[in-house]
Write a protein that holds these residues in place. Sequence first.
Motif, PDB file in Angstrom:
ATOM      1  N   GLY A 243       0.924  -1.162  -0.125  1.00 48.41           N
ATOM      2  CA  GLY A 243      -0.032   0.057   0.009  1.00 48.41           C
ATOM      3  C   GLY A 243       0.838   1.150  -0.158  1.00 48.41           C
ATOM      4  N   HIS A 244       0.157   2.325   0.572  1.00 51.62           N
ATOM      5  CA  HIS A 244       0.814   3.601   0.900  1.00 51.62           C
ATOM      6  C   HIS A 244       2.007   3.458   1.703  1.00 51.62           C
ATOM      7  CE1 HIS A 244       1.499   7.942   0.317  1.00 51.62           C
ATOM      8  NE2 HIS A 244       1.757   8.105   1.647  1.00 51.62           N
ATOM      9  N   VAL A 245       3.320   3.727   1.365  1.00 53.63           N
ATOM     10  CA  VAL A 245       4.517   3.504   2.289  1.00 53.63           C
ATOM     11  C   VAL A 245       5.395   4.846   2.027  1.00 53.63           C
ATOM     12  CG1 VAL A 245       6.774   2.469   2.912  1.00 53.63           C
ATOM     13  CG2 VAL A 245       4.528   0.952   2.216  1.00 53.63           C
ATOM     14  N   ARG A 246       5.701   5.506   3.030  1.00 54.26           N
ATOM     15  CA  ARG A 246       6.607   6.815   3.079  1.00 54.26           C
ATOM     16  C   ARG A 246       8.200   5.995   3.450  1.00 54.26           C
ATOM     17  NH1 ARG A 246       4.588  11.938   6.189  1.00 54.26           N
ATOM     18  NH2 ARG A 246       6.186  12.680   5.167  1.00 54.26           N
ATOM     19  N   ILE A 247       8.877   6.781   3.085  1.00 52.07           N
ATOM     20  CA  ILE A 247      10.302   6.659   3.464  1.00 52.07           C
ATOM     21  C   ILE A 247      11.113   7.560   4.413  1.00 52.07           C
ATOM     22  CG2 ILE A 247      12.642   5.557   2.635  1.00 52.07           C
ATOM     23  CD1 ILE A 247      11.143   5.431   0.084  1.00 52.07           C
ATOM     24  N   ALA A 248      11.770   6.890   5.411  1.00 51.73           N
ATOM     25  CA  ALA A 248      12.911   7.787   6.419  1.00 51.73           C
ATOM     26  C   ALA A 248      14.187   7.336   5.984  1.00 51.73           C
ATOM     27  CB  ALA A 248      12.414   7.459   7.698  1.00 51.73           C
ATOM     28  N   VAL A 249      14.921   8.387   5.884  1.00 51.96           N
ATOM     29  CA  VAL A 249      16.501   7.606   5.742  1.00 51.96           C
ATOM     30  C   VAL A 249      17.329   8.629   6.783  1.00 51.96           C
ATOM     31  CG1 VAL A 249      18.582   8.128   4.214  1.00 51.96           C
ATOM     32  CG2 VAL A 249      16.444   7.560   3.118  1.00 51.96           C
ATOM     33  N   ASN A 250      17.965   7.859   7.575  1.00 52.44           N
ATOM     34  CA  ASN A 250      18.639   8.517   8.607  1.00 52.44           C
ATOM     35  C   ASN A 250      17.860   9.405   9.626  1.00 52.44           C
ATOM     36  OD1 ASN A 250      20.852   7.185   7.690  1.00 52.44           O
ATOM     37  ND2 ASN A 250      21.653   8.979   6.658  1.00 52.44           N
ATOM     38  N   ASP A 251      16.670   8.985   9.910  1.00 58.37           N
ATOM     39  CA  ASP A 251      15.962   9.511  10.887  1.00 58.37           C
ATOM     40  C   ASP A 251      15.427  10.926  10.290  1.00 58.37           C
ATOM     41  OD1 ASP A 251      16.192   7.439  12.592  1.00 58.37           O
ATOM     42  OD2 ASP A 251      17.666   8.435  13.751  1.00 58.37           O
ATOM     43  N   GLU A 252      14.995  10.889   8.986  1.00 59.54           N
ATOM     44  CA  GLU A 252      14.326  12.206   8.454  1.00 59.54           C
ATOM     45  C   GLU A 252      13.632  11.549   7.575  1.00 59.54           C
ATOM     46  OE1 GLU A 252      14.866  15.317   9.424  1.00 59.54           O
ATOM     47  OE2 GLU A 252      16.778  15.275  10.472  1.00 59.54           O
ATOM     48  N   PHE A 253      12.383  12.283   7.293  1.00 60.51           N
ATOM     49  CA  PHE A 253      11.480  11.852   6.234  1.00 60.51           C
ATOM     50  C   PHE A 253      12.288  12.199   4.866  1.00 60.51           C
ATOM     51  CE2 PHE A 253       8.143  13.164   9.155  1.00 60.51           C
ATOM     52  CZ  PHE A 253       7.465  11.756   9.209  1.00 60.51           C
ATOM     53  N   ALA A 254      12.076  11.399   3.778  1.00 60.00           N
ATOM     54  CA  ALA A 254      12.815  11.460   2.689  1.00 60.00           C
ATOM     55  C   ALA A 254      12.101  11.245   1.523  1.00 60.00           C
ATOM     56  CB  ALA A 254      14.110  10.206   2.487  1.00 60.00           C
ATOM     57  N   ASP A 257      13.343  10.413  -4.319  1.00 63.69           N
ATOM     58  CA  ASP A 257      14.414  10.517  -5.080  1.00 63.69           C
ATOM     59  C   ASP A 257      15.783  10.867  -4.211  1.00 63.69           C
ATOM     60  OD1 ASP A 257      13.725  13.033  -4.304  1.00 63.69           O
ATOM     61  OD2 ASP A 257      13.808  13.863  -6.177  1.00 63.69           O
ATOM     62  N   HIS A 258      15.399  10.609  -3.132  1.00 64.62           N
ATOM     63  CA  HIS A 258      16.645  10.703  -1.907  1.00 64.62           C
ATOM     64  C   HIS A 258      18.039   9.875  -2.426  1.00 64.62           C
ATOM     65  CE1 HIS A 258      18.326  12.228   1.931  1.00 64.62           C
ATOM     66  NE2 HIS A 258      18.847  11.118   1.793  1.00 64.62           N
ATOM     67  N   PRO A 259      19.033  10.493  -2.703  1.00 68.94           N
ATOM     68  CA  PRO A 259      19.896   9.314  -2.933  1.00 68.94           C
ATOM     69  C   PRO A 259      20.422   8.508  -1.712  1.00 68.94           C
ATOM     70  CG  PRO A 259      21.108  11.598  -2.865  1.00 68.94           C
ATOM     71  CD  PRO A 259      19.454  11.614  -2.804  1.00 68.94           C
ATOM     72  N   LEU A 260      20.732   7.377  -2.103  1.00 67.22           N
ATOM     73  CA  LEU A 260      21.368   6.342  -0.829  1.00 67.22           C
ATOM     74  C   LEU A 260      22.686   6.174  -0.974  1.00 67.22           C
ATOM     75  CD1 LEU A 260      18.984   3.045  -0.841  1.00 67.22           C
ATOM     76  CD2 LEU A 260      19.079   5.035   1.008  1.00 67.22           C
ATOM     77  N   ARG A 261      23.193   6.050   0.235  1.00 62.11           N
ATOM     78  CA  ARG A 261      24.778   5.871   0.434  1.00 62.11           C
ATOM     79  C   ARG A 261      24.958   4.653   1.419  1.00 62.11           C
ATOM     80  NH1 ARG A 261      24.010  11.346   1.323  1.00 62.11           N
ATOM     81  NH2 ARG A 261      24.939  12.459  -0.538  1.00 62.11           N
ATOM     82  N   SER A 262      25.970   3.866   1.332  1.00 63.14           N
ATOM     83  CA  SER A 262      26.193   2.783   2.081  1.00 63.14           C
ATOM     84  C   SER A 262      26.193   3.047   3.414  1.00 63.14           C
ATOM     85  CB  SER A 262      27.613   2.326   1.743  1.00 63.14           C
ATOM     86  OG  SER A 262      27.656   0.805   2.276  1.00 63.14           O
ATOM     87  N   GLY A 263      25.592   2.548   4.323  1.00 64.07           N
ATOM     88  CA  GLY A 263      25.716   2.809   5.914  1.00 64.07           C
ATOM     89  C   GLY A 263      24.060   3.459   6.382  1.00 64.07           C
ATOM     90  N   ASP A 264      23.465   3.960   5.255  1.00 70.48           N
ATOM     91  CA  ASP A 264      22.250   4.659   5.565  1.00 70.48           C
ATOM     92  C   ASP A 264      21.377   3.674   6.162  1.00 70.48           C
ATOM     93  OD1 ASP A 264      23.080   7.155   4.371  1.00 70.48           O
ATOM     94  OD2 ASP A 264      21.850   6.761   2.746  1.00 70.48           O
ATOM     95  N   LYS A 265      20.664   4.362   7.115  1.00 76.36           N
ATOM     96  CA  LYS A 265      19.404   3.755   7.949  1.00 76.36           C
ATOM     97  C   LYS A 265      18.224   4.131   7.116  1.00 76.36           C
ATOM     98  CE  LYS A 265      16.805   4.103  12.135  1.00 76.36           C
ATOM     99  NZ  LYS A 265      16.915   4.866  13.695  1.00 76.36           N
ATOM    100  N   VAL A 266      17.375   2.789   6.634  1.00 79.73           N
ATOM    101  CA  VAL A 266      16.121   3.356   5.996  1.00 79.73           C
ATOM    102  C   VAL A 266      15.123   2.678   6.915  1.00 79.73           C
ATOM    103  CG1 VAL A 266      14.818   2.833   4.082  1.00 79.73           C
ATOM    104  CG2 VAL A 266      17.296   3.419   3.728  1.00 79.73           C
ATOM    105  N   VAL A 267      14.016   3.445   7.125  1.00 77.39           N
ATOM    106  CA  VAL A 267      12.740   2.714   7.541  1.00 77.39           C
ATOM    107  C   VAL A 267      11.688   3.079   6.668  1.00 77.39           C
ATOM    108  CG1 VAL A 267      11.285   2.928   9.448  1.00 77.39           C
ATOM    109  CG2 VAL A 267      13.717   3.398   9.938  1.00 77.39           C
ATOM    110  N   PHE A 268      10.947   1.963   6.399  1.00 72.50           N
ATOM    111  CA  PHE A 268       9.634   2.121   5.670  1.00 72.50           C
ATOM    112  C   PHE A 268       8.372   2.543   6.588  1.00 72.50           C
ATOM    113  CE2 PHE A 268      12.029  -0.955   2.963  1.00 72.50           C
ATOM    114  CZ  PHE A 268      12.672  -0.208   2.025  1.00 72.50           C
TER     115      PHE A 268
END
Lengths: 275, 142
Positions: A243-254, A257-268
């Motif tokens: 369904g509808h899912v937002r994404i957080a990268v390193n504890d911020e909404f993203a 098109d937010h670029p991903l780097r190795s070591g990033d923390k991602v939460v759906f």
Amino acid sequence: MKSPLFGLLLAGGRSTRMGRNKASMVIGADGLNQGQRAVQGLLPFCQKVFLSLREGQAAPEGCEHLEIVRDNPSISGPLAGILAAFEREPYAAWLVMACDLPFVTPEVLRKLIHARREGADFIAYASATDGLPEPLCAIYEPGSRATLRRHAERNHLCPRHIMIEEHTTLLELPPSCRRALENMNTPEDIAAVTGEKQIHIGWFGALAEERGRREETAVTSAPTAGAFLEEFASHQSLNGLRGHVRIAVNDEFAQPDHPLRSGDKVVFLKPFSGG
Amino acid sequence: MSFHIESHPIDYESLRESLTAPDCGGFVFFEGRVRNHHEGRKVVGLHYEAYLELARKEGRRLVEEISRKFGVRAAAIHAVGDLKPGDLAVWVGAAAAHREEAFAACRELIDAIKLQVPIWKRETYTDGHGEWIEGCRCASPH
């Protein structure tokens, strides 16, 4: 006269450290998964390649066409697969290969095969790190069958120990292939070799419940957070990601098109229901 | 002016104290309590879970934004953990010179928290079954 040589791809491991089936993992740019790559490597040298699986386990993607040899359920580990192969073809020699050795080259296999001769029941490489036999890229001649069974009966199930105890033809890895037998047990191993990104995933709420864990590490080449979500959703059967899912990268909404780097923390993030 | 997430039971007294000021003639607060029914099913318990790092950041941002927008003093606290019907899940307060801004700010803040702060609830029903509730993602509050 030498016995016919058959290939045995060992894919029955549980991949507990990797967190997903190692044989189905795609490594490298050619899009082949580890199982397919190993089969491609074995085919030119073997009359036929068999797939070794646990009881009830499905063939990894791309390997469905192979004939399957089921583990003897009373034994655990790779020895179960090797003995089951000998039960199927007792007069064959088996070129046994684990599905997580992506750096094995034709040169490595050729050298093993050239070492076949009368009386040499086990042919293996000496590990580049400790000099001990590497049993999961090795040739087991028909004469090794009785020896393996004898060890299994005494509950000696470690093929490396068996090779140490028995007479094994030990070869040195070709100079250009010193790392050929390094295996990939964790996502970190793969990321280190392929340059793929290592992503730490956190799970919450319904997704944590469905996934059965609160965190994990994944390896990806996805350039953005949105591409990673799409890739994850298509490879894993998680209803919650449909369904509808937002994404957080390193504890911020993203944004997707937010670029991903190795070591990033991602939460759906599923739609919130606080208050 | 602050935003907090704490294990149930939450203590809002000090927040309430922090909002009162001699120049504020209007003080409005909202208490969100656990309802004992949801879509026709009897609810016996609720479990709240938060993505704390992000929820605290986002909650703080909302409190600041809405305080500025309405020129009020505002604060909020949300509970996590296991709650029973009647328990206090969220408390939102806004104090202003006059009641109009206080009402408006309090209303907007609770709506924004429900929509934008990563907290999820799991309801448990009389038959022992439970279900995570998927919030509404439309902009209009209800």
